[in-house]
Design a protein around this motif. Sequence first.
Motif, PDB file in Angstrom:
ATOM      1  N   LEU A 101     -22.157  34.669  -7.366  1.00 40.76           N
ATOM      2  CA  LEU A 101     -23.335  33.861  -7.036  1.00 40.76           C
ATOM      3  C   LEU A 101     -22.965  32.397  -6.819  1.00 40.76           C
ATOM      4  N   ASP A 102     -21.878  31.953  -7.419  1.00 40.32           N
ATOM      5  CA  ASP A 102     -21.381  30.614  -7.090  1.00 40.32           C
ATOM      6  C   ASP A 102     -20.882  30.576  -5.653  1.00 40.32           C
ATOM      7  N   SER A 103     -20.239  31.645  -5.244  1.00 36.61           N
ATOM      8  CA  SER A 103     -19.462  31.656  -4.009  1.00 36.61           C
ATOM      9  C   SER A 103     -20.255  32.008  -2.759  1.00 36.61           C
ATOM     10  N   HIS A 104     -21.351  32.739  -2.874  1.00 44.53           N
ATOM     11  CA  HIS A 104     -22.001  33.280  -1.686  1.00 44.53           C
ATOM     12  C   HIS A 104     -22.369  32.164  -0.701  1.00 44.53           C
ATOM     13  N   PRO A 105     -22.040  32.326   0.591  1.00 41.59           N
ATOM     14  CA  PRO A 105     -22.215  31.230   1.559  1.00 41.59           C
ATOM     15  C   PRO A 105     -23.661  30.906   1.914  1.00 41.59           C
ATOM     16  N   ILE A 106     -24.609  31.753   1.523  1.00 43.69           N
ATOM     17  CA  ILE A 106     -26.022  31.477   1.793  1.00 43.69           C
ATOM     18  C   ILE A 106     -26.836  31.381   0.505  1.00 43.69           C
ATOM     19  N   LEU A 107     -26.652  32.338  -0.392  1.00 39.56           N
ATOM     20  CA  LEU A 107     -27.447  32.397  -1.618  1.00 39.56           C
ATOM     21  C   LEU A 107     -26.825  31.615  -2.770  1.00 39.56           C
ATOM     22  N   GLY A 108     -25.581  31.221  -2.643  1.00 36.59           N
ATOM     23  CA  GLY A 108     -24.828  30.701  -3.773  1.00 36.59           C
ATOM     24  C   GLY A 108     -25.188  29.302  -4.229  1.00 36.59           C
ATOM     25  N   ASN A 109     -24.733  28.990  -5.453  1.00 36.57           N
ATOM     26  CA  ASN A 109     -24.955  27.658  -6.021  1.00 36.57           C
ATOM     27  C   ASN A 109     -24.314  26.570  -5.178  1.00 36.57           C
ATOM     28  N   ASN A 110     -23.081  26.797  -4.727  1.00 39.13           N
ATOM     29  CA  ASN A 110     -22.405  25.778  -3.925  1.00 39.13           C
ATOM     30  C   ASN A 110     -23.074  25.594  -2.573  1.00 39.13           C
ATOM     31  N   ALA A 111     -23.532  26.700  -1.985  1.00 36.36           N
ATOM     32  CA  ALA A 111     -24.247  26.598  -0.709  1.00 36.36           C
ATOM     33  C   ALA A 111     -25.514  25.772  -0.863  1.00 36.36           C
ATOM     34  N   ALA A 112     -26.191  25.949  -1.993  1.00 36.42           N
ATOM     35  CA  ALA A 112     -27.414  25.183  -2.245  1.00 36.42           C
ATOM     36  C   ALA A 112     -27.112  23.698  -2.387  1.00 36.42           C
ATOM     37  N   ILE A 113     -26.036  23.364  -3.101  1.00 37.48           N
ATOM     38  CA  ILE A 113     -25.652  21.958  -3.259  1.00 37.48           C
ATOM     39  C   ILE A 113     -25.349  21.337  -1.899  1.00 37.48           C
ATOM     40  N   ALA A 114     -24.646  22.072  -1.058  1.00 34.74           N
ATOM     41  CA  ALA A 114     -24.336  21.568   0.281  1.00 34.74           C
ATOM     42  C   ALA A 114     -25.615  21.284   1.068  1.00 34.74           C
ATOM     43  N   ASP A 115     -26.598  22.169   0.954  1.00 30.58           N
ATOM     44  CA  ASP A 115     -27.866  21.972   1.660  1.00 30.58           C
ATOM     45  C   ASP A 115     -28.625  20.769   1.103  1.00 30.58           C
ATOM     46  N   ILE A 116     -28.690  20.671  -0.210  1.00 29.44           N
ATOM     47  CA  ILE A 116     -29.440  19.587  -0.846  1.00 29.44           C
ATOM     48  C   ILE A 116     -28.850  18.221  -0.485  1.00 29.44           C
ATOM     49  N   LEU A 117     -27.527  18.158  -0.416  1.00 26.78           N
ATOM     50  CA  LEU A 117     -26.853  16.891  -0.123  1.00 26.78           C
ATOM     51  C   LEU A 117     -26.620  16.689   1.374  1.00 26.78           C
ATOM     52  N   GLU A 118     -27.043  17.652   2.180  1.00 20.53           N
ATOM     53  CA  GLU A 118     -26.894  17.591   3.638  1.00 20.53           C
ATOM     54  C   GLU A 118     -25.433  17.401   4.054  1.00 20.53           C
ATOM     55  N   LEU A 119     -24.554  18.159   3.394  1.00 21.04           N
ATOM     56  CA  LEU A 119     -23.140  18.118   3.736  1.00 21.04           C
ATOM     57  C   LEU A 119     -22.882  19.006   4.951  1.00 21.04           C
ATOM     58  N   GLU A 120     -21.938  18.594   5.775  1.00 20.92           N
ATOM     59  CA  GLU A 120     -21.657  19.303   7.022  1.00 20.92           C
ATOM     60  C   GLU A 120     -20.221  19.819   7.040  1.00 20.92           C
ATOM     61  N   ASN A 121     -19.961  20.736   7.993  1.00 23.26           N
ATOM     62  CA  ASN A 121     -18.602  21.254   8.232  1.00 23.26           C
ATOM     63  C   ASN A 121     -17.962  21.774   6.945  1.00 23.26           C
ATOM     64  N   ILE A 122     -18.624  22.732   6.328  1.00 31.62           N
ATOM     65  CA  ILE A 122     -18.204  23.240   5.020  1.00 31.62           C
ATOM     66  C   ILE A 122     -16.886  24.013   5.125  1.00 31.62           C
ATOM     67  N   GLU A 123     -15.973  23.701   4.216  1.00 29.58           N
ATOM     68  CA  GLU A 123     -14.664  24.347   4.158  1.00 29.58           C
ATOM     69  C   GLU A 123     -14.411  24.835   2.732  1.00 29.58           C
ATOM     70  N   ALA A 124     -13.340  25.597   2.560  1.00 27.44           N
ATOM     71  CA  ALA A 124     -12.917  26.041   1.231  1.00 27.44           C
ATOM     72  C   ALA A 124     -12.182  24.906   0.511  1.00 27.44           C
ATOM     73  N   LEU A 125     -12.492  24.735  -0.768  1.00 32.08           N
ATOM     74  CA  LEU A 125     -11.732  23.771  -1.579  1.00 32.08           C
ATOM     75  C   LEU A 125     -10.306  24.264  -1.785  1.00 32.08           C
ATOM     76  N   ASP A 126     -10.160  25.568  -1.947  1.00 29.13           N
ATOM     77  CA  ASP A 126      -8.846  26.194  -2.077  1.00 29.13           C
ATOM     78  C   ASP A 126      -8.688  27.186  -0.925  1.00 29.13           C
ATOM     79  N   PRO A 127      -7.953  26.844   0.121  1.00 27.12           N
ATOM     80  CA  PRO A 127      -7.835  27.698   1.308  1.00 27.12           C
ATOM     81  C   PRO A 127      -7.219  29.068   1.027  1.00 27.12           C
ATOM     82  N   SER A 128      -6.574  29.230  -0.126  1.00 26.98           N
ATOM     83  CA  SER A 128      -5.937  30.516  -0.447  1.00 26.98           C
ATOM     84  C   SER A 128      -6.929  31.553  -0.960  1.00 26.98           C
TER      85      SER A 128
END
Length: 252
Positions: A101-128
């Motif tokens: 649930l942290d990870s999901h790209p639409i339903l997840g906690n991180n996805a929600a933070i990105a939406d709330i803060l209007e962050l763009e061009n989302i990438e992985a923090l750890d590409p591996s």
Amino acid sequence: MATLQEILQWCNDTLKTQEFKDYAPNGLQIEGRSEVKKILCAVTASQEAIDAAIAQQADLLLVHHGYFWKGEPYPITGMRGNRIKTLICNDISLVAYHLPLDSHPILGNNAAIADILELENIEALDPSERHPIGNIGYLKQAISPESFKQILTERLGFNTIHLNANKKTIQKVGFCTGAAQDFISKAADQLCDAYISGEVSERTYYEAKELDVHYYACGHHATERYGVQRLGQAVSQQFNLEYSYFELNNPI
């Protein structure tokens, strides 16, 4: 109305739970009645959340933080025993999703933070990572560290703690909700200007300075109250069920 198994199958498939190695079991943790008419969501399966589920006559309590964490003692006694006993006696299922649930790209906690803060061009923090637990996003324009703290405090409803670095402006932001303060080193590796998580440790103060990454602690609860709501709403829409969210404004 839907069956418990139908809901579990949909959630497990949607969140791809089998592809995660986690600290606790994802999905069904305590089995209640087989048919579900109403779901109550909460961040944590606290006694207050359980009591709210009983009061609202919910059939299923859906949470981010459930039970049976790695390293916990096996005996079901004390506080945890009381919680589990209450759920069983009231025939309420407990369903929990953590890292998926942290990870999901639409339903997840991180996805929600990105939406709330209007962050763009989302990438992985750890590409591996196949399913990134943390992410990187970009503000539309660079702003001062002080302005970013104000935005975080207002939008997340938490008195943000800011640990200063040397950079004068912020645009590239790493983030991972909850207790992921040690991922600040990953943010530094990815040349982020700032890194957001929920909690903070004593060592984080020095790491922010020496890694030159502004650190913002925005609350474990405050950063993780969104994913379970998104999941609960999605389940409600998928199965035409009644849904509500229980907010206990945990200050941590």
